[in-house]
Scaffold this active site. Structure first.
Site, mmCIF file in Angstrom:
data_model
loop_
_atom_site.group_PDB
_atom_site.id
_atom_site.type_symbol
_atom_site.label_atom_id
_atom_site.label_comp_id
_atom_site.label_asym_id
_atom_site.label_seq_id
_atom_site.Cartn_x
_atom_site.Cartn_y
_atom_site.Cartn_z
ATOM 1 N N SER A 25 3.432 -3.520 -4.760
ATOM 2 C CA SER A 25 3.581 -4.840 -4.144
ATOM 3 C C SER A 25 2.587 -5.823 -4.771
ATOM 4 O O SER A 25 2.877 -7.017 -4.865
ATOM 5 C CB SER A 25 3.385 -4.757 -2.633
ATOM 6 N N ASP A 27 3.007 -1.309 -13.935
ATOM 7 C CA ASP A 27 3.597 -1.943 -12.751
ATOM 8 C C ASP A 27 4.106 -3.345 -13.063
ATOM 9 O O ASP A 27 5.218 -3.723 -12.686
ATOM 10 C CB ASP A 27 2.563 -2.030 -11.622
ATOM 11 N N LEU A 32 4.358 1.249 -4.367
ATOM 12 C CA LEU A 32 5.557 0.612 -4.919
ATOM 13 C C LEU A 32 5.214 -0.714 -5.606
ATOM 14 O O LEU A 32 6.078 -1.543 -5.858
ATOM 15 C CB LEU A 32 6.605 0.381 -3.818
ATOM 16 N N GLY A 52 0.806 -1.229 0.000
ATOM 17 C CA GLY A 52 0.000 0.000 0.000
ATOM 18 C C GLY A 52 0.833 1.270 0.000
ATOM 19 O O GLY A 52 0.418 2.302 0.514
HETATM 20 C C1 GLA Z 1 -1.095 2.203 -10.306
HETATM 21 C C2 GLA Z 1 -1.491 1.347 -11.499
HETATM 22 C C3 GLA Z 1 -0.626 1.658 -12.719
HETATM 23 C C4 GLA Z 1 -0.555 3.150 -12.997
HETATM 24 C C5 GLA Z 1 -0.245 3.924 -11.715
HETATM 25 C C6 GLA Z 1 -0.346 5.407 -11.922
HETATM 26 O O1 GLA Z 1 0.173 1.874 -9.839
HETATM 27 O O2 GLA Z 1 -1.385 -0.020 -11.195
HETATM 28 O O3 GLA Z 1 -1.096 0.949 -13.835
HETATM 29 O O4 GLA Z 1 -1.724 3.614 -13.597
HETATM 30 O O5 GLA Z 1 -1.117 3.570 -10.660
HETATM 31 O O6 GLA Z 1 0.603 5.842 -12.802
#
Ligand code: GLA
Length: 377
Positions: free
Chosen positions: A117, A162, A115, A112
């Site tokens: 996770s 991510d 980063l 949370g």
């Molecule tokens: C979260 C989402 C990503 C991206 C970011 C904002 O981390 O999982 O796909 O949209 O927010 O940039």
């Protein structure tokens, strides 16, 4: 859990979290991002258990686990279990080679905190099972199925950044990723004598997931109106500020602000990548501050805690720039700090933050690191 008594893992997977240098909320608008994996990660250990369908997953970090059956992958009421179940469900749709396995998880990646996770959990599981059962999935397939698992089981309509960063990152680089074509270019990042310091606000406001989906809808609303005048527009990626101005009367102020932020943020990704290449660190810092301003005022995914820390950094001459990183509503701020001033910055920020919010922040340095790694024990 019983399997732990005689657990001899066959395979270890290290699945990292990520920071995003710039390009926030641009991924689901088919734009550009500049993330990298970091050294903080989730470590999985896997073993086939010889059964057809029975699996055991245990988190050493949280001292909790669950059993599951590959034929009954219904959603769980427990959040983290859904990341596991969602990935298994997506893998099962693609192959019938999955069998029973045991798995332990240990993590030094704060949850949370913006980063990723969750992406680290999804992708690490997919990666390990792919090796263990020789499923033959490519890295990109694992990235994409993990993203879908997040949509369907966790309920966040996230973009691809991510999962992509967690799997594909290259040590010492940030990835300039085109979220439409998925083409990417690793850009070397050398900030010496500056360091990347994260300040974890320790807050993750619980509107994060619903507001995230709302932002996505607001962007789509803008695109729907723009498309009427400009048939070539499929996403905000295709929109200039002039085009947006031309439909201003027909969209709400909120939608206008969301769209104008995305248009500017896409430009900032390219400008920052160029500034890195030219080693213009002052400019890098300045762009981070501009981005945070947009995140806070126009896209409205910041919060008082993140704003406070970013503002606080502006008073410190050792800090070149700062902004909140990740999905928003808390998590971490990313700061570019001169190596001689790191200790002082962390000390003063910690004191000021404690005084203002009565929360002890957590501070640590991050280094651009490699994506998922896997080795046979
Ligand atoms: C979260 C989402 C990503 C991206 C970011 C904002 O981390 O999982 O796909 O949209 O927010 O940039």
């Amino acid at each position: 859990m019983q399997f732990l008594e005689s657990f001899k893992p066959e395979l270890t997977v290290e699945s990292p979290g990520r920071i995003n240098l710039i390009g926030e909320h641009t991924d689901y608008n088919m734009g550009f991002v500049l993330p990298t994996a970091i050294e903080k990660k989730i470590i999985f250990e896997f073993k086939k258990n010889g059964t057809q369908n029975n699996c055991n997953v245990y988190s050493k970090t949280f001292d909790t686990g669950f059993e599951l059956n590959l034929n009954a992958l219904d959603k769980s009421a427990i959040e983290w279990e859904n990341y596991i179940l969602g990935v298994l469900n997506e893998i099962s749709k693609r192959t019938d080679k999955l069998r029973g396995f045991d798995c332990t998880i240990v993590s030094n990646l704060p949850t949370g905190s913006g980063l990723s996770s969750s992406a680290a959990l999804e992708c690490g599981l997919a990666y390990g099972l792919n090796e263990l059962f020789e499923l033959g999935l490519s890295k990109m397939e694992m990235v994409k199925l993990s993203q879908i698992a997040e949509h369907t089981y966790a309920g966040t309509q996230c973009g691809i950044m991510d999962q992509f960063a967690s799997v594909m990152s290259v040590e010492g680089h940030v990835l300039l990723l085109d979220c439409r074509s998925l083409e990417y270019k690793p850009i070397p990042i050398n900030l010496h004598p500056y360091k990347l310091i994260l300040l974890n606000t320790k807050v993750s406001h619980n509107l994060a997931s619903s507001e995230y989906n709302t932002r996505k809808k607001e962007c789509e609303e803008g695109v729907a109106v723009l498309k009427k005048d400009f048939s070539e527009v499929n996403s905000l990626r295709d929109v200039s500020i002039e085009m947006l101005e031309s439909v201003k009367e027909r969209i709400s102020e909120t939608v206008f602000n969301r769209c104008s932020y995305i248009i500017a943020e896409n430009k900032r990704v390219h400008n920052l990548a160029e500034a890195l290449t030219e080693n213009n660190l002052e400019l890098v810092g300045q762009i981070l501050y501009e981005a945070h301003d947009g995140i806070s005022r126009l896209y409205k995914v910041s919060c008082p805690e993140s704003d406070f820390l970013v503002d606080f950094s502006k008073w410190n001459s050792n800090v070149l720039g700062a902004r909140q990183t990740g999905g928003g509503f808390g998590g971490c701020t990313l700061n570019i700090v001169h190596e001689n001033g790191v200790d002082d910055f962390i000390k003063t920020a910690t004191e000021a933050y404690k005084e203002k919010f009565n929360i002890c922040l957590e501070a640590f340095e991050v280094k651009p690191s490699a994506g998922t790694t896997c080795y046979v024990n």
